[in-house]
Design a protein around this motif. Structure first.
Motif: not given
Length: 165
Positions: A96-98, A122-127, A131-138
């Motif tokens: 789940d992307i959220r 609200s789900d979009l904000n969590r998602s 998304t950005f949490r699991v992405m590497k810097n850059r």
């Protein structure tokens, strides 16, 4: 952004949609959506790719066949079971992307074609936070949205602006 309205809730809609469709196991033309845009961002094979909302696995299979390290998630367990049966060598899992199970800074690329516009605000904000949490810097993301959602957002903004002025 307006909610995408359907006669079923989001999970029921996608369950029904994927229920009778086979795993995408046919060649895909990389000169058209969605690969045309992904190719502009994914220019090397040096990072792990997450395809969020992988559906029947068309993009997932494309990048796997090119030798990329790719993981697909979808919140519909039936479609993931189909992918795993047809392509047991591809890493596809229910997710789940959220609320992603991956560590911080895990993926170099995130692909999200037709995913985010299905979510309420609200789900979009969590998602997006996930998304950005699991992405590497850059890290880089390639996402598509229904054009009418952007159009309705602008239309609503203009209408509200006129009402308030």
């Amino acid at each position: 952004m307006r909610i995408t309205y359907r006669n079923l809730n989001n999970k029921e809609y996608w369950n029904r949609r994927w229920q009778n469709l086979p795993v995408d196991n046919f060649p895909i033309d990389d000169n058209f959506y969605p690969l045309k845009y992904a190719k502009k961002v994914i220019i090397d094979n040096k990072g792990l790719i997450l395809e969020a909302g992988c559906g029947a696995g068309r993009v997932l299979n494309y990048y796997y066949k090119l030798g990329y390290k790719v993981v697909g998630i979808d919140f519909i367990s039936e479609v993931i079971k189909k992918i795993n049966k047809v392509h047991p060598y591809i890493k596809a899992e229910e997710g789940d992307i959220r609320n992603l199970r991956f560590n911080d800074n895990h993926f170099q690329y995130v692909l999200a074609f037709g995913l985010y516009h299905n979510l309420n605000i609200s789900d979009l904000n969590r998602s997006l936070k996930e998304t950005f949490r699991v992405m590497k810097n850059r890290g880089k993301i390639v996402a598509s949205f229904r054009a009418d959602n952007l159009q309705t957002l602008l239309t609503d903004f203009i209408a509200n602006f006129k009402l308030n002025n």
